[in-house]
Motif scaffolding. Structure first.
Motif, short mmCIF file in Angstrom:
data_model
loop_
_atom_site.label_atom_id
_atom_site.label_comp_id
_atom_site.label_asym_id
_atom_site.label_seq_id
_atom_site.Cartn_x
_atom_site.Cartn_y
_atom_site.Cartn_z
N SER A 1 0.84 -1.27 0.11
CA SER A 1 -0.11 0.05 0.18
C SER A 1 0.78 1.15 -0.08
CB SER A 1 -0.76 0.15 1.21
OG SER A 1 -0.02 0.06 2.50
N VAL A 2 2.16 1.03 0.67
CA VAL A 2 2.88 2.27 0.93
C VAL A 2 3.56 2.61 -0.59
CG1 VAL A 2 5.15 2.98 1.63
CG2 VAL A 2 3.58 2.07 3.21
N ARG A 3 3.86 1.58 -1.20
CA ARG A 3 4.51 1.59 -2.78
C ARG A 3 3.40 2.10 -3.63
NH1 ARG A 3 7.20 -3.18 -1.83
NH2 ARG A 3 5.48 -4.32 -2.83
N GLU B 1 3.65 5.47 -5.81
CA GLU B 1 3.19 5.65 -7.40
C GLU B 1 2.46 6.52 -7.84
OE1 GLU B 1 2.83 1.25 -8.09
OE2 GLU B 1 4.65 0.83 -7.99
N ALA B 2 1.50 6.66 -6.92
CA ALA B 2 0.23 7.68 -7.28
C ALA B 2 0.86 8.86 -7.27
CB ALA B 2 -0.90 7.35 -6.49
N LEU B 3 1.58 9.24 -6.12
CA LEU B 3 2.30 10.76 -6.11
C LEU B 3 3.12 11.03 -6.98
CD1 LEU B 3 3.07 10.58 -2.11
CD2 LEU B 3 1.35 12.07 -3.13
N ILE B 4 3.77 9.83 -7.68
CA ILE B 4 4.82 10.18 -8.90
C ILE B 4 4.04 10.63 -10.07
CG2 ILE B 4 6.45 9.09 -10.34
CD1 ILE B 4 7.68 7.78 -7.76
N GLN B 5 2.76 9.60 -10.27
CA GLN B 5 2.08 10.04 -11.49
C GLN B 5 1.44 11.23 -11.57
OE1 GLN B 5 -0.73 6.64 -11.46
NE2 GLN B 5 0.75 5.14 -12.18
N MET B 6 1.15 11.83 -10.34
CA MET B 6 0.54 13.20 -10.12
C MET B 6 1.64 14.18 -10.43
SD MET B 6 -2.14 13.22 -6.89
CE MET B 6 -1.12 12.35 -6.00
N ALA B 7 3.16 13.86 -9.88
CA ALA B 7 4.03 14.87 -10.06
C ALA B 7 4.35 14.80 -11.57
CB ALA B 7 5.19 14.33 -9.20
N GLN B 8 4.27 13.43 -12.44
CA GLN B 8 4.41 13.53 -13.65
C GLN B 8 3.55 14.49 -14.37
OE1 GLN B 8 4.62 9.34 -14.15
NE2 GLN B 8 6.67 9.26 -14.03
N VAL C 1 9.24 10.17 -2.51
CA VAL C 1 10.54 9.76 -1.99
C VAL C 1 10.67 9.57 -0.71
CG1 VAL C 1 13.05 10.69 -1.64
CG2 VAL C 1 11.67 10.85 -3.93
N GLU C 2 9.97 10.29 0.39
CA GLU C 2 9.87 10.15 1.85
C GLU C 2 9.36 8.58 2.08
OE1 GLU C 2 7.65 13.25 3.71
OE2 GLU C 2 9.20 14.73 3.44
N LEU C 3 8.37 8.13 1.17
CA LEU C 3 7.74 6.82 1.36
C LEU C 3 8.71 5.67 1.25
CD1 LEU C 3 4.07 7.75 0.37
CD2 LEU C 3 4.94 7.22 2.62
N VAL C 4 9.08 5.81 -0.04
CA VAL C 4 9.83 4.52 -0.82
C VAL C 4 11.28 4.78 -1.04
CG1 VAL C 4 7.73 3.42 -1.41
CG2 VAL C 4 9.15 5.17 -2.92
N GLY C 5 11.97 6.16 -0.60
CA GLY C 5 13.12 6.46 -1.14
C GLY C 5 13.14 6.83 -2.59
#
Length: 368
Positions: free
Chosen positions: A1-3, A7-14, A47-51
């Motif tokens: 769930s953390v990953r 991934e959702a945060l990165i998609q929003m950032a993209q 990055v705080e969640l998974v590095g």
């Protein structure tokens, strides 16, 4: 769930980054920078969640590139080797260049240091320099106070055939240093008994200007006439408590501690503000107002480790920054030598020289 959350945060950032790129194509720099800021916040949370990962590193590089292009950041590639490296305990706050001579006001060591460049104007053979004036010096029975500011007084035809360095101390005294004569001397000023807290000194067209925070006034002496009382320049006293630097180009300009720049003409404040379309200066430490051939204002940002450039109408123009590393960490002062188009950048540890970028110079991101 953390990953999955990362991934959702990165998609929003993209997505924000893609929208920022479109806004940049439409030359909407404010929207571009706002979207990139949102993208970076989202990326930081991921990055705080998974590095960090290769995708997040690549996206961060894209964000940085778009930020530099939107803010018109011009890399200063000549910031490689400093002209001077200062010893431990230094805290330089002002730099002034006249011909081959460099003068540095260093409250950390309580002195004015003079360095001399070689004929190429690119190196300083003696990086130790000479101390020309120190707090505590006894000169003709008068003790030099804490050193506050300095300015260059050129030759005044018919009045003074010598150009000299003027140094202000905390006791409201002005000291003159002529590099052709051994040692500094006290400049006798008529009317000095009314001074309260003079904090800045400037010279323009031979006239001497003293900014007195106690009086809330800019006191002006006629060219070379120090035996007459100074006249108040401001129509009405103003607060000078937050003044960081004073510059004159026909108008009078004040840089305040909060980064605001005030403009005055004929003793009255004019409507003026710096454009904030690409952000705000984080920590304004000094500024330069160009002369008749240079229509720009340069604000040194110690916190941002860069120089912001505006037109004299306050319109944002571009930024100067180091291409990599942090040579401008601790940026404390700026000086522009107009005759050679040279930019001098003073930090708490070193002094750098760089050619002043031409007005039509293209930022690296655009050139690529």
């Amino acid at each position: 769930s953390v990953r999955a959350e990362a991934e959702a945060l990165i998609q929003m950032a993209q997505s924000r980054t893609a929208s920022a790129s479109s806004a940049l194509d439409a030359e909407d720099n404010r929207t571009t920078l706002n979207l990139l800021s949102e993208a970076e916040d989202l990326l930081d949370r991921a990055v705080e969640l998974v590095g960090a990962s290769q995708p997040s590193n690549e996206l961060r590089a894209t964000i940085r590139r778009l930020e530099q292009e939107a803010a018109k950041v011009l890399p200063l590639y000549e910031l490689v080797s400093p002209l001077v490296t200062f010893p431990e305990g230094s805290a330089p706050e002002r730099v002034l260049v006249q011909d081959q001579d460099i003068y540095v006001l260093d409250p950390g060591r309580s002195l004015i240091a003079r360095y001399r460049m070689d004929q190429s104007m690119e190196t300083v053979p003696d990086a130790v320099g000479d101390s020309i004036l120190r707090t505590g010096d006894d000169i003709g029975g008068v003790v030099v106070g804490e050193l506050l500011d300095m300015a260059w007084q050129p030759v005044i035809p018919g009045r003074d055939d010598k150009s000299t360095l003027l140094v202000l101390d905390a006791n409201n005294r002005i000291w003159r240093y002529d590099p052709r004569v051994e040692g500094p001397g006290l400049l006798a000023l008529e009317g000095s008994s009314v001074f309260q807290r003079v904090r800045q000194v400037e010279s323009y067209n031979g006239r001497l200007y003293l900014a007195d925070a106690g009086l809330g006034q800019l006191l002006r002496y006629p060219a070379g006439q120090y035996d007459v009382d100074p006249s108040p320049w401001f129509e009405q006293p103003i607060s000078l408590e937050d003044m960081k630097s004073l510059r004159i180009d026909g108008d009078v300009w004040l840089l305040l501690n909060n980064g605001q720049v005030l403009k005055f003409f004929n003793g009255q404040q004019q409507a003026f503000s710096l454009d904030n379309s690409v952000g705000l200066v984080r920590d304004a430490v000094d500024f330069v107002v160009g002369d008749g051939t240079n229509p720009y204002i340069y604000v040194a940002d110690g916190g941002g480790e860069r120089v912001w450039v505006y037109t004299k109408d306050g319109v944002y123009y571009r930024q100067f920054a180091a291409p990599e590393g942090n040579p401008l960490r601790g940026l404390s002062a700026i000086f522009i030598e107009e005759a050679t188009d040279s930019l001098y950048l003073l930090t708490t540890s070193a002094l750098f020289k760089h050619g002043l970028p031409a007005p039509d110079a293209v930022p690296a991101a655009e050139a690529d």
